[in-house]
Write an enzyme that holds these catalytic residues in place. Structure first.
Site, PDB file in Angstrom:
ATOM      1  N   LYS A  93       2.460  -4.018  11.154  1.00 34.63           N
ATOM      2  CA  LYS A  93       1.158  -4.090  11.823  1.00 34.63           C
ATOM      3  C   LYS A  93       1.391  -4.622  13.222  1.00 34.63           C
ATOM      4  O   LYS A  93       2.367  -5.334  13.480  1.00 34.63           O
ATOM      5  CB  LYS A  93       0.207  -5.042  11.082  1.00 34.63           C
ATOM      6  CG  LYS A  93      -1.248  -4.703  11.299  1.00 34.63           C
ATOM      7  CD  LYS A  93      -1.661  -3.527  10.455  1.00 34.63           C
ATOM      8  CE  LYS A  93      -3.124  -3.188  10.608  1.00 34.63           C
ATOM      9  NZ  LYS A  93      -3.540  -2.191   9.586  1.00 34.63           N
ATOM     10  N   LYS A 119       0.838  -1.210   0.000  1.00 29.86           N
ATOM     11  CA  LYS A 119       0.000   0.000   0.000  1.00 29.86           C
ATOM     12  C   LYS A 119       0.870   1.256   0.000  1.00 29.86           C
ATOM     13  O   LYS A 119       0.650   2.177  -0.794  1.00 29.86           O
ATOM     14  CB  LYS A 119      -0.896  -0.022   1.251  1.00 29.86           C
ATOM     15  CG  LYS A 119      -1.962   1.035   1.305  1.00 29.86           C
ATOM     16  CD  LYS A 119      -2.740   0.976   2.630  1.00 29.86           C
ATOM     17  CE  LYS A 119      -3.371  -0.374   2.878  1.00 29.86           C
ATOM     18  NZ  LYS A 119      -4.123  -0.426   4.149  1.00 29.86           N
ATOM     19  N   SER A 140      -1.689   9.779   7.548  1.00 29.17           N
ATOM     20  CA  SER A 140      -0.739   9.450   8.622  1.00 29.17           C
ATOM     21  C   SER A 140       0.659   9.934   8.245  1.00 29.17           C
ATOM     22  O   SER A 140       1.396  10.483   9.071  1.00 29.17           O
ATOM     23  CB  SER A 140      -0.683   7.935   8.862  1.00 29.17           C
ATOM     24  OG  SER A 140      -1.678   7.543   9.778  1.00 29.17           O
TER      25      SER A 140
HETATM   26  P1  NAD Z   1     -13.270  -0.076  14.098  1.00 30.20           P
HETATM   27  O1  NAD Z   1     -12.987  -0.957  15.254  1.00 30.20           O
HETATM   28  O2  NAD Z   1     -13.384   1.392  14.300  1.00 30.20           O
HETATM   29  O3  NAD Z   1     -14.638  -0.544  13.378  1.00 30.20           O
HETATM   30  C1  NAD Z   1     -14.890  -1.860  13.000  1.00 30.20           C
HETATM   31  C2  NAD Z   1     -16.387  -1.988  12.797  1.00 30.20           C
HETATM   32  O4  NAD Z   1     -16.686  -3.279  12.273  1.00 30.20           O
HETATM   33  C3  NAD Z   1     -17.186  -1.836  14.081  1.00 30.20           C
HETATM   34  O5  NAD Z   1     -18.334  -1.046  13.809  1.00 30.20           O
HETATM   35  C4  NAD Z   1     -17.591  -3.264  14.406  1.00 30.20           C
HETATM   36  O6  NAD Z   1     -18.781  -3.344  15.184  1.00 30.20           O
HETATM   37  C5  NAD Z   1     -17.790  -3.806  13.014  1.00 30.20           C
HETATM   38  N1  NAD Z   1     -17.780  -5.259  12.912  1.00 30.20           N
HETATM   39  C6  NAD Z   1     -16.974  -6.159  13.524  1.00 30.20           C
HETATM   40  N2  NAD Z   1     -17.318  -7.407  13.171  1.00 30.20           N
HETATM   41  C7  NAD Z   1     -18.361  -7.279  12.311  1.00 30.20           C
HETATM   42  C8  NAD Z   1     -19.163  -8.213  11.602  1.00 30.20           C
HETATM   43  N3  NAD Z   1     -18.943  -9.523  11.697  1.00 30.20           N
HETATM   44  N4  NAD Z   1     -20.148  -7.730  10.797  1.00 30.20           N
HETATM   45  C9  NAD Z   1     -20.373  -6.406  10.686  1.00 30.20           C
HETATM   46  N5  NAD Z   1     -19.645  -5.486  11.329  1.00 30.20           N
HETATM   47  C10 NAD Z   1     -18.660  -5.929  12.139  1.00 30.20           C
HETATM   48  O7  NAD Z   1     -12.167  -0.413  13.007  1.00 30.20           O
HETATM   49  P2  NAD Z   1     -11.741   0.468  11.750  1.00 30.20           P
HETATM   50  O8  NAD Z   1     -10.547   1.246  12.119  1.00 30.20           O
HETATM   51  O9  NAD Z   1     -12.953   1.131  11.177  1.00 30.20           O
HETATM   52  O10 NAD Z   1     -11.218  -0.677  10.760  1.00 30.20           O
HETATM   53  C11 NAD Z   1     -12.098  -1.405   9.908  1.00 30.20           C
HETATM   54  C12 NAD Z   1     -11.297  -2.026   8.787  1.00 30.20           C
HETATM   55  O11 NAD Z   1     -10.638  -0.985   8.055  1.00 30.20           O
HETATM   56  C13 NAD Z   1     -10.181  -2.991   9.214  1.00 30.20           C
HETATM   57  O12 NAD Z   1     -10.043  -3.983   8.228  1.00 30.20           O
HETATM   58  C14 NAD Z   1      -8.950  -2.107   9.225  1.00 30.20           C
HETATM   59  O13 NAD Z   1      -7.748  -2.852   9.100  1.00 30.20           O
HETATM   60  C15 NAD Z   1      -9.240  -1.263   7.998  1.00 30.20           C
HETATM   61  N6  NAD Z   1      -8.500   0.000   7.933  1.00 30.20           N
HETATM   62  C16 NAD Z   1      -8.596   0.919   8.934  1.00 30.20           C
HETATM   63  C17 NAD Z   1      -7.915   2.120   8.815  1.00 30.20           C
HETATM   64  C18 NAD Z   1      -8.042   3.211   9.848  1.00 30.20           C
HETATM   65  O14 NAD Z   1      -7.524   4.309   9.598  1.00 30.20           O
HETATM   66  N7  NAD Z   1      -8.713   2.992  10.973  1.00 30.20           N
HETATM   67  C19 NAD Z   1      -7.107   2.362   7.694  1.00 30.20           C
HETATM   68  C20 NAD Z   1      -7.038   1.412   6.686  1.00 30.20           C
HETATM   69  C21 NAD Z   1      -7.750   0.234   6.824  1.00 30.20           C
END
Ligand code: NAD
Length: 438
Positions: free
Chosen positions: A131, A119, A371
């Protein structure tokens, strides 16, 4: 942990390149790592990489497993496992989020670190990939226990992180407060404030304007780039209403789309006339989840993924679109807010069906882009306006998207394959130029 090393000429059928359609009895983490290795192998074939370089790119540079003892409120001591994997540091310091989730393991963290490497290279920022994770459910801890887990975990990985070595950020189950504790723990050990050791910090501690919504803004930019025609009235379903999914729903609604369904760990809700995203966020704030939202009907988690919508945004966890449910996915466009939501078997089915998938390493790169901008501001002790950050984010996202789309069209490969060819190719080139020491 054993990682299968890719080979162009395996003596026996390589477990790296199983038919992606073969069902796997493996753990979710191992499946994620197998997907990452499969994608690397495909890109290496396209790039004609030799076995030595393939092995180098498949192997994490450093993997640290730590025990994290935590004193519970009732005086008991629990011990949970923590991980930090630096997959590659050839193009710059390692960069990647920290996840608090009960099923996190070394395989999952390794896969996520590998995707971070590609990425960062794809969007042209000078970082390697990393990670981290702690195998804990943050919802099961009190705020004080959560702070103790965070500080102890950071203390254990302290020797390998730092603004010039490895810079963590938020991921699933962690947030700005977690980053503030990490920055404080690291700074106390250093004897002075080191804001550049983490990104995704609160503004008061050196966070960047635009970081909180950056991943989601990138999802919106990718979706609008990939959509043929106007976004007006296009229907959207979002899996995961967290830090990525909720603002992504907001941004897509801002662009004129109609968000009809969302889910989180508590349940899924649908309203085909369109959900009021802000009202739903207020409900989640008040009740802890989307379950029971009064202006929508309940839906199963599985059905949300299979709704007849224009855009599906998986924004929760890995491995949710599989060869089992892929034949029933009706979305025309999938924009991967989450990392690794689609398995290689599902990818093949979706490609055959003509479904466009904007892959994770492109679609959710807005987070690491801002970031990077936060870290640059920290190292210069200087702040940019929201407008400056937005312009840089948009430019990098659009340039990256266009490069991926052009290569995909030129070679007749999927957007995911094209994104990997560019990302893996840049890291391979950096290895070649640096040579091998000694
Ligand atoms: P987060 O913890 O803020 O949110 C995750 C969400 O997914 C929550 O609302 C949770 O309730 C929901 N969830 C969990 N299991 C679930 C299921 N089985 N069905 C439906 N919903 C479910 O996490 P985030 O930071 O939003 O990250 C989400 C994804 O995005 C991850 O794969 C993470 O690696 C990716 N990501 C995050 C960022 C970032 O800046 N936070 C950047 C790039 C990628």
């Amino acid at each position: 942990m054993s990682i299968t090393v890719p080979s162009t000429t395996p003596a026996t059928p390589s477990p790296l390149t199983p038919s992606p359609l073969t069902p796997s009895p493996l753990t979710p983490g191992r499946q994620a790592l197998d997907s990452a290795l499969f994608q690397l192998d495909q890109a290496a074939d396209q790039l004609g990489l030799d076995d030595g370089l393939r092995t180098m790119l498949a192997t994490p540079r450093r993997s640290l497993t730590v025990a994290v003892p935590v004193r519970r409120e009732d005086g008991r001591m629990d011990v949970v496992q923590g991980f930090r994997v630096q997959h590659n540091i050839t193009r710059g310091p390692a960069k990647g989020g920290i996840r608090f989730h009960p099923s996190t393991d070394l395989h999952e963290v390794t896969a996520l670190a590998m995707w971070m490497t590609w990425k960062c290279a794809l969007v042209g920022i000078p970082y390697g990939g990393a990670k981290g994770g702690v195998a804990v459910d943050p919802a099961s801890l009190t705020p004080r226990e959560l702070e103790r887990v965070t500080r102890r975990y950071v203390n254990e990985i302290l020797p390998i992180i730092g603004p010039e070595k490895d810079i963590p950020a938020p991921d699933v189950g962690t947030d700005e407060q977690t980053m503030a504790w990490i920055m404080d723990t690291y700074s106390v050990n250093a004897g002075y404030s080191v804001p550049g050791v983490v990104t995704g910090k609160p503004m008061t501690l050196g966070g960047s304007l635009g970081r909180a919504g950056a991943t989601s803004r990138g999802v919106q930019i990718s979706a609008l780039r990939a959509l043929p025609g106007s976004p007006e009235g296009r229907t959207v379903a979002v899996q995961g209403f967290g830090k990525v999914g909720a603002p992504a729903a907001r941004y897509l609604a801002d662009a004129g789309c109609r968000v009809v369904a969302v889910s989180d760990v508590t349940g899924a809700v649908v309203n085909l006339s369109g959900l009021d995203v802000d009202d739903l966020r207020a409900w989640v704030e008040e009740t802890g989840g989307v379950y029971g939202y009064r202006h929508a009907d309940a839906l199963s988690h599985a059905d949300l993924l299979e709704l007849d919508v224009d855009i599906l945004v998986p924004a929760a966890l890995e491995g949710v679109i599989t060869e089992e449910n892929a034949p029933r996915i009706r979305a025309r466009l999938i924009v991967e807010g989450a990392n690794g939501p689609t398995t290689p078997g599902a990818d093949r089915i979706l490609a055959d069906a003509g479904t466009t998938v904007v892959p994770d390493i492109l679609a959710n790169a807005g987070g690491v882009i801002v970031s990077y901008l936060e870290w640059v501001q920290n190292t210069q002790a200087y702040s940019w306006s929201a407008g400056e950050v937005e312009v840089k984010l948009r430019d990098l996202m659009e340039q990256s998207y266009d490069a991926v789309a052009a290569l995909s069209a030129e070679r007749g490969i999927t957007l995911r394959q094209a994104a990997h060819v560019i990302g893996v190719g840049r890291v391979a080139e950096a290895h070649r130029l640096r040579g091998l020491y000694p």
